[in-house]
Design a protein around this motif. Structure first.
Motif, PDB file in Angstrom:
ATOM      1  N   LYS B  54       0.834  -1.214   0.000  1.00 35.33           N
ATOM      2  CA  LYS B  54       0.000   0.000   0.000  1.00 35.33           C
ATOM      3  C   LYS B  54       0.865   1.259   0.000  1.00 35.33           C
ATOM      4  O   LYS B  54       0.522   2.252  -0.648  1.00 35.33           O
ATOM      5  CB  LYS B  54      -0.926   0.012   1.219  1.00 35.33           C
ATOM      6  CG  LYS B  54      -2.107  -0.926   1.087  1.00 35.33           C
ATOM      7  CD  LYS B  54      -2.993  -0.806   2.317  1.00 35.33           C
ATOM      8  CE  LYS B  54      -4.190  -1.719   2.231  1.00 35.33           C
ATOM      9  NZ  LYS B  54      -5.031  -1.624   3.437  1.00 35.33           N
ATOM     10  N   PHE B  85      -2.484  -3.369 -10.289  1.00 32.66           N
ATOM     11  CA  PHE B  85      -2.623  -3.848  -8.912  1.00 32.66           C
ATOM     12  C   PHE B  85      -3.895  -4.669  -8.749  1.00 32.66           C
ATOM     13  O   PHE B  85      -4.970  -4.240  -9.157  1.00 32.66           O
ATOM     14  CB  PHE B  85      -2.641  -2.645  -7.957  1.00 32.66           C
ATOM     15  CG  PHE B  85      -2.866  -3.011  -6.516  1.00 32.66           C
ATOM     16  CD1 PHE B  85      -2.064  -3.949  -5.876  1.00 32.66           C
ATOM     17  CD2 PHE B  85      -3.881  -2.406  -5.777  1.00 32.66           C
ATOM     18  CE1 PHE B  85      -2.267  -4.292  -4.548  1.00 32.66           C
ATOM     19  CE2 PHE B  85      -4.094  -2.737  -4.448  1.00 32.66           C
ATOM     20  CZ  PHE B  85      -3.276  -3.682  -3.836  1.00 32.66           C
ATOM     21  N   PRO B  87      -5.792  -6.143  -5.551  1.00 33.07           N
ATOM     22  CA  PRO B  87      -5.779  -6.237  -4.083  1.00 33.07           C
ATOM     23  C   PRO B  87      -6.260  -7.602  -3.603  1.00 33.07           C
ATOM     24  O   PRO B  87      -6.851  -8.364  -4.373  1.00 33.07           O
ATOM     25  CB  PRO B  87      -6.730  -5.135  -3.641  1.00 33.07           C
ATOM     26  CG  PRO B  87      -7.639  -4.935  -4.783  1.00 33.07           C
ATOM     27  CD  PRO B  87      -6.895  -5.309  -6.031  1.00 33.07           C
ATOM     28  N   GLU B  88      -6.013  -7.865  -2.340  1.00 28.18           N
ATOM     29  CA  GLU B  88      -6.474  -9.112  -1.722  1.00 28.18           C
ATOM     30  C   GLU B  88      -8.009  -9.088  -1.669  1.00 28.18           C
ATOM     31  O   GLU B  88      -8.598  -8.062  -1.372  1.00 28.18           O
ATOM     32  CB  GLU B  88      -5.904  -9.200  -0.301  1.00 28.18           C
ATOM     33  CG  GLU B  88      -6.262 -10.466   0.416  1.00 28.18           C
ATOM     34  CD  GLU B  88      -5.734 -10.470   1.843  1.00 28.18           C
ATOM     35  OE1 GLU B  88      -5.069  -9.491   2.244  1.00 28.18           O
ATOM     36  OE2 GLU B  88      -5.983 -11.453   2.548  1.00 28.18           O
ATOM     37  N   ALA B  89      -8.616 -10.222  -1.968  1.00 29.35           N
ATOM     38  CA  ALA B  89     -10.077 -10.364  -1.952  1.00 29.35           C
ATOM     39  C   ALA B  89     -10.756  -9.170  -2.627  1.00 29.35           C
ATOM     40  O   ALA B  89     -11.489  -8.420  -2.000  1.00 29.35           O
ATOM     41  CB  ALA B  89     -10.582 -10.500  -0.516  1.00 29.35           C
ATOM     42  N   TYR B  91     -13.191  -6.682  -4.669  1.00 32.32           N
ATOM     43  CA  TYR B  91     -14.636  -6.565  -4.832  1.00 32.32           C
ATOM     44  C   TYR B  91     -14.878  -5.554  -5.945  1.00 32.32           C
ATOM     45  O   TYR B  91     -14.287  -4.482  -5.950  1.00 32.32           O
ATOM     46  CB  TYR B  91     -15.278  -6.072  -3.536  1.00 32.32           C
ATOM     47  CG  TYR B  91     -16.775  -5.918  -3.617  1.00 32.32           C
ATOM     48  CD1 TYR B  91     -17.611  -6.937  -3.202  1.00 32.32           C
ATOM     49  CD2 TYR B  91     -17.345  -4.766  -4.131  1.00 32.32           C
ATOM     50  CE1 TYR B  91     -18.987  -6.809  -3.291  1.00 32.32           C
ATOM     51  CE2 TYR B  91     -18.719  -4.631  -4.227  1.00 32.32           C
ATOM     52  CZ  TYR B  91     -19.532  -5.653  -3.794  1.00 32.32           C
ATOM     53  OH  TYR B  91     -20.892  -5.516  -3.890  1.00 32.32           O
ATOM     54  N   ALA B 153      -6.110  -5.424 -13.860  1.00 31.69           N
ATOM     55  CA  ALA B 153      -4.775  -4.956 -13.446  1.00 31.69           C
ATOM     56  C   ALA B 153      -3.810  -4.840 -14.623  1.00 31.69           C
ATOM     57  O   ALA B 153      -2.874  -4.048 -14.576  1.00 31.69           O
ATOM     58  CB  ALA B 153      -4.213  -5.905 -12.387  1.00 31.69           C
TER      59      ALA B 153
END
Lengths: 277, 283
Positions: B54, B85, B87-89, B91, B153
């Motif tokens: 981050k 990028f 991100p984790e999980a 949405y 991404a």
């Protein structure tokens, strides 16, 4: 088109689509429309005022009440959903500035409120026009001067309401940029709307001499920080007034709304830039 | 040529509560991630991996230290325009179709209108999402969400792709598919930074790894170098009889070497699973 403007418009577009798909928007829109349409049924309770004034007041009230709820709750929800579910992480990792993100959210939410105001104003105009036709016929039969309403005045009022809701959205976005929870943003945003409706009291008080410099400073600051949301409620004069409202006065109110919108969005952007996501 | 990511003496403190107690998430971390390689960033939960990513992406400010991406200071639009990028999980907006999402992200990433259609189709193709691209995201499985996240991404053809737990919650077949996408990116000369708990996959796809613990870097290097035990050797022998084994051990003992273990080679459960369920993709 400028790339920054393009990115902002894309954020606005998706924000708009997200908002209009929410049941909350549809629910308040239906409630507002029902309130406007039902005003015809309640016109017998006009408390001695003209029927058209009663119908107009009913419509203005619906627009104010449901528009305010929509602009506070929906704006906070649109902002926090992106932060909470990490969509903002994906978007802000792109060459998208925080100000573009915030402005995109603002314009998307404002466009939704634009649809709300246009639909409700359209319905109100249709209801008033239909009743006006009946009242004009009755007045002519009785040899009286008929009461009419101004469609252009209703248009100006709708524009002012849209500006008022834009100010509310800008305030809620600024609070949301600072807030850690959705509930905090909704509560503080709602209080800001109430305070804005009552700001004229501080404006009156600031004109009167006061013994306390601190109290005087508080009043002065209140009148500068908070917009006077009551100044947008000139529907009666615009729609039903015999002489209307001077264009300069309408322009002054509109300018004040735009100035507060810009100022709050500027502060919101500064706050959001420092926020860790 | 500058590194893909250069992190120098990065420290990140979070303030907790009204009294402003400090929690140090990253502690004097220095890393040089070379270009064109797949780089694994490993560590237990809460070790500072995601915070480091981050900070690198400018989503969180550094308390101290310097970070640059592809020669540009991190957190600038110039750096982010060449970075992808996931991100984790992740949405995404459920009402958008996969293609609409990738198009949206392409426009935000600065893909020109003239190149948009080709860029979107390329990204969907690489993520094996072309067939499901017109379905709304709300109907996607977990594996498909990760793959569409991968597509968004890479849609602007970034030089650096950062993937935070790309295989979290994904079945082995989907995980292998993401592994193939990572290989495809490396084959195109891209730098991939992979943050993952699946050590087996990291070992398979990464050229270099860094291991973090409690905000500090504890190990960094090429995968072969950090895993190899130079004082041990493995031979795979077919048709080894007891007599042959005795003779071999005697011959080795004559040279001062000693057999410490003899086992049967195993394939991994993941390999077996993939072999058995090939073709049952979640498309």
């Amino acid at each position: 088109m400028n790339p920054s403007l393009q990115r902002t418009l894309w954020i606005s577009r998706v924000t708009f689509l997200e908002a209009v798909r929410q049941r909350f928007f549809a629910f308040l829109m239906v409630l507002g429309a029902a309130m406007v349409l039902s005003s015809v049924s309640f016109r017998v309770f006009d408390f001695g005022h003209g029927e058209l004034k009663f119908i107009a007041d009913f419509g203005f009230g619906g627009m104010f009440l449901f528009g305010s709820v929509l602009s506070v709750v929906m704006t906070a929800q649109l902002f926090f959903s992106e932060i909470d579910n990490k969509t903002a992480l994906t978007l802000l990792a792109k060459p998208l500035s925080r100000s573009e993100f915030l402005l995109g959210k603002f314009f998307g939410a404002w466009a939704v409120l634009g649809v709300f105001v246009v639909v409700l104003s359209g319905l109100l105009g249709a209801v008033m026009w239909a009743r006006e036709q009946e009242l004009v016929a009755l007045a002519e039969q009785a040899g009286k001067v008929p009461v009419t309403f101004s469609a252009s005045g209703l248009g100006q009022f709708a524009l002012l309401q849209w500006l008022r809701l834009g100010v509310v959205i800008a305030i809620v976005l600024t609070v949301s940029a600072l807030a850690r929870t959705f509930l905090f943003a909704v509560v503080v945003g709602s209080l800001a709307v109430v305070a804005g409706q009552l700001q004229w009291i501080a404006q009156d008080a600031v004109l009167k001499p006061t013994g306390s410099a601190l109290y005087g400073a508080f009043l002065w600051l209140s009148t500068r920080l908070l917009p006077n949301l009551q100044q947008f409620n000139i529907g009666d004069a615009l729609v039903l007034g015999a002489t209307g409202v001077p264009a300069e006065a309408v322009a002054e109110v509109a300018f004040s709304g735009v100035a507060y919108m810009v100022a709050y969005l500027f502060i919101g952007t500064l706050v959001f830039r420092r926020r860790e996501i | 040529m500058s590194s893909a990511i250069s992190v120098r003496h990065l420290t990140k403190d979070f303030q907790i509560g009204i009294r402003g107690l400090k929690l140090r998430a990253v502690d004097d971390l220095s890393l040089e991630i070379p270009r064109g390689q797949v780089y694994g960033l490993l560590g237990p939960n809460g070790c500072g991996k995601s915070t480091t990513l981050k900070v690198v992406l400018g989503l969180v400010s550094a308390t101290a230290g310097e970070i640059s991406i592809l020669g540009h200071p991190s957190a600038t639009a110039a750096a982010r325009s060449r970075t992808g990028f996931l991100p984790e999980a992740p949405y995404f907006h459920k009402f958008l179709s996969g293609r609409e999402l990738v198009t949206y992200c392409a426009r935000l990433s600065g893909v020109r209108p003239a190149d948009l259609s080709a860029a979107v189709e390329d990204a969907l193709g690489l993520a094996a999402m072309t067939d499901a691209a017109d379905r709304t995201i709300g109907t996607y499985s977990k594996g498909m969400l990760q793959r569409i996240g991968f597509a968004q991404a890479i849609v602007h053809d970034p030089e650096l792709v950062i993937l935070d737990e790309p295989t979290a919650g994904v079945d082995p077949v989907g995980s292998a598919a993401i592994g193939r996408m990572i290989h495809a990116m490396r084959d195109k000369g891209k730098t991939v930074v992979l943050c993952s708990h699946l050590l087996g996959q990291v070992e398979q796809v990464c050229d270099r790894v860094a291991i973090m613990d409690r905000g500090k870097l504890v190990l960094e290097g090429r995968v072969e170098d950090v895993l190899a035990r130079r004082d041990r050797h493995v031979m795979t022998i077919e048709a080894l009889t007891p007599a042959a084994r005795e003779a071999a051990e005697a011959a080795l003992a004559a040279h001062g070497a000693r057999v410490t273990s003899v086992t049967h080679p195993r394939r991994s459960l993941e390999d077996l699973f993939r072999e058995l369920v090939t073709g049952s993709r979640d498309a």
